[in-house]
Write an enzyme that holds these catalytic residues in place. Structure first.
Site, PDB file in Angstrom:
ATOM      1  N   HIS A 118       0.816  -1.215   0.000  1.00  0.00           N
ATOM      2  CA  HIS A 118       0.000   0.000   0.000  1.00  0.00           C
ATOM      3  C   HIS A 118       0.851   1.267   0.000  1.00  0.00           C
ATOM      4  O   HIS A 118       0.330   2.366  -0.152  1.00  0.00           O
ATOM      5  CB  HIS A 118      -1.001   0.002   1.168  1.00  0.00           C
ATOM      6  CG  HIS A 118      -0.420   0.273   2.517  1.00  0.00           C
ATOM      7  ND1 HIS A 118      -0.075  -0.722   3.400  1.00  0.00           N
ATOM      8  CD2 HIS A 118      -0.125   1.425   3.157  1.00  0.00           C
ATOM      9  CE1 HIS A 118       0.386  -0.193   4.517  1.00  0.00           C
ATOM     10  NE2 HIS A 118       0.379   1.116   4.397  1.00  0.00           N
ATOM     11  N   ASP A 177       0.362  -7.667   1.458  1.00  0.00           N
ATOM     12  CA  ASP A 177       0.675  -6.243   1.605  1.00  0.00           C
ATOM     13  C   ASP A 177       2.174  -6.012   1.751  1.00  0.00           C
ATOM     14  O   ASP A 177       2.629  -5.323   2.659  1.00  0.00           O
ATOM     15  CB  ASP A 177      -0.073  -5.623   2.786  1.00  0.00           C
ATOM     16  CG  ASP A 177       0.000  -4.093   2.747  1.00  0.00           C
ATOM     17  OD1 ASP A 177       0.144  -3.536   1.646  1.00  0.00           O
ATOM     18  OD2 ASP A 177      -0.061  -3.466   3.815  1.00  0.00           O
ATOM     19  N   SER A 190       4.638   2.995   7.739  1.00  0.00           N
ATOM     20  CA  SER A 190       4.350   1.813   6.914  1.00  0.00           C
ATOM     21  C   SER A 190       5.561   1.398   6.105  1.00  0.00           C
ATOM     22  O   SER A 190       6.158   2.210   5.390  1.00  0.00           O
ATOM     23  CB  SER A 190       3.190   2.115   5.959  1.00  0.00           C
ATOM     24  OG  SER A 190       1.981   2.181   6.632  1.00  0.00           O
TER      25      SER A 190
END
Length: 499
Positions: free
Chosen positions: A141, A171, A247
């Site tokens: 992402h 992911d 992230s």
């Protein structure tokens, strides 16, 4: 957890600058009377033995930070996204019949949407070096949809990045950049399976655009599932502060080894509340090799649709409620599972000699088995235990999405007192199972089955429980199957599904 956009980072930096100016303007002159300054105050008196322990811990954190930060990068990305543009004049003339003409003034493809560049940033960690090529692990992402990528090192050098591979199911993504500098360090990967609750960890990355940040906490839990991103991974939960922008950054242990990739947070405000989640690095190690060699992750596939079941459902299957596992509620026709002797209704309790605790665990473990390998699967078929050998295939998304091969194409639900009440079935003589979750284009849909139908018999053999239904559904020796269905006071036979 979504990555942070650059304008948020700019706003954060602007706020910090304004705050600094305000502090300077409020500084007190040293000549003022009755003013005590911090440098004249006595330091706290700490026992030497206690101080030695604290200093040792501080030195540990310093060493970890100085060793790992050079391997942590900022991942700046640019994506192209379609955004809807409101044009009141276009909409007025387009929808008003008095202004309609055979020829349109709108350009071809002008559907009210415009392609727009959107920049953002996340974090990553250098995990591999081959010659002059360095590989950065991050989240899908963060970089999976980027068409421009910049990698910013800890010393603020920047390199053009290239997407090597990305996988939305886990992911994760791998990005590469080229450099002649052989001294750029590579992170050491640890063993995430060894992590336990209470273990000390550090999270590194660029939260909210604050480059090369380090936070510290503990492992709050392991084996967490769920999250907003739909990943098939289990997660390491930590209270080390993780925010937007973290992230893709690493979660490291006290040895400076990467044991997780920070991925998402649970928060009502969008900021850290001590509920951060990282993908265990052991889930990703083989993915790195597959990205480099194939540009994608190839998952193992056996053709099973799995579901968690309640204790009541286990009783319907004749299974002890204390036994953990996953129900093979439906199978793909001609799949490895069927070729290996599995049937719908089999309750999978072991894979390659160890217990199955949940559906998510089984999905991950089957997915990690290379195509061509044979897996040993233990199932309960009612009270009978069966040991099966199933040859793993590679996951083919086209085949997986072909519902016409999914047998039987619905979920068999017990005809419990609660379901009788919902379906308004007052006749106690009606026995069978309830049809639920009919999937389009499946054999069930072809037979015109509908949610709420009661299947009373399979091939003219009456059934009363879920166990009896699945036993009658076994394909061995059968060339066709049909059902007797009770619906709205009538019992009819379906057409015959031929194999």
């Amino acid at each position: 957890m979504k990555r942070i956009t650059k304008n948020v980072a700019v706003a954060a930096c602007t706020a910090a600058l304004s705050f600094g100016i305000f502090n300077l303007s409020c500084k007190v002159n040293k000549g003022s009377a009755n003013v005590a300054f911090a440098e004249t105050s006595p330091a706290a008196v700490i026992p030497q033995d206690s101080l030695a322990v604290t200093q040792a811990m501080q030195n540990t954190f310093r060493s970890i930070s100085s060793s790992v930060l050079p391997t942590v990068v900022e991942v700046d990305v640019v994506e192209k996204k379609k955004v809807q543009v409101y044009n009141p004049f276009r909409d007025f003339f387009k929808n008003n019949p008095f202004f309609s003409t055979p020829e349109s003034n709108e350009k071809e493809g002008d559907d009210g949407f415009r392609e727009q560049e959107q920049s953002g940033l996340g974090s990553g960690v250098i995990v591999r070096k081959t010659g002059k090529t360095f590989y950065v692990l991050t989240n899908n992402h963060v970089a999976g949809n980027a068409y421009k990528i910049k990698i910013k090192l800890n010393d603020e050098r920047e390199f053009d990045g290239k997407l090597v591979g990305a996988d939305p199911r886990m992911d994760v993504a791998l990005v590469s950049f080229e450099s002649d500098d052989a001294k750029i360090p590579v992170a050491k990967l640890g063993d995430s399976d060894s992590m336990q609750q209470g273990d000390i960890v550090l999270a590194l990355g660029s939260p909210l655009g604050y480059f090369a940040s380090v936070t510290q906490g503990i492992v709050s839990a392991t084996g967490r599932s769920g999250g907003q991103i739909g990943s098939i991974s289990d997660f390491i939960q930590t209270d080390a502060a993780i925010n937007q922008g973290n992230s893709g950054g690493p979660l490291v242990n006290i040895y400076g080894e990467v044991i997780g990739i920070n991925t998402w947070i649970a928060s009502s405000s969008g900021g850290s509340v001590g509920l951060g989640f990282s993908i265990p690095i052991n889930n990703i190690k083989t993915a790195i090799d597959q990205f480099i060699s194939d540009g994608k992750i190839t998952y193992g596939w056996v053709g099973i649709s799995l579901m968690e079941i309640t204790d009541e459902y286990k009783e319907e299957l004749g299974i002890d409620k204390k036994i953990t596992g996953a129900l093979a509620s439906q199978l793909f026709l001609e799949s490895p599972a069927i070729k290996g002797g599995m049937y719908p209704g089999d309750y999978i309790i072991e894979l390659n000699g160890h217990s199955v605790k949940s559906v998510d665990q089984l999905v991950r473990e089957i997915g990690s088995i290379p195509a061509g390998k044979t897996a040993e699967v233990t199932v309960l078929r009612g009270k009978e235990k069966k040991n099966l050998k199933i040859k793993i295939d590679g996951r083919d998304e086209k085949l997986v999405s072909d519902n016409s091969k999914l047998w039987p194409g619905f979920i068999a639900s017990p005809l419990s007192d609660e379901n009788r009440k919902k379906l308004k079935i007052d006749n106690d003589k009606v026995k069978g199972i309830v049809v639920a979750g009919v999937t389009e284009k499946t054999p069930a849909a072809a037979l015109r089955l509908q949610n709420g139908d009661i299947i009373c018999a399979v091939n003219d053999k009456k059934i009363e429980t879920v166990e009896e239904f699945y036993r009658a559904l076994q394909l061995e020796g059968k060339k066709e199957i049909w059902f007797d269905v009770y619906s709205e006071g009538h019992t009819i036979s379906t057409g015959r599904y031929k194999f």
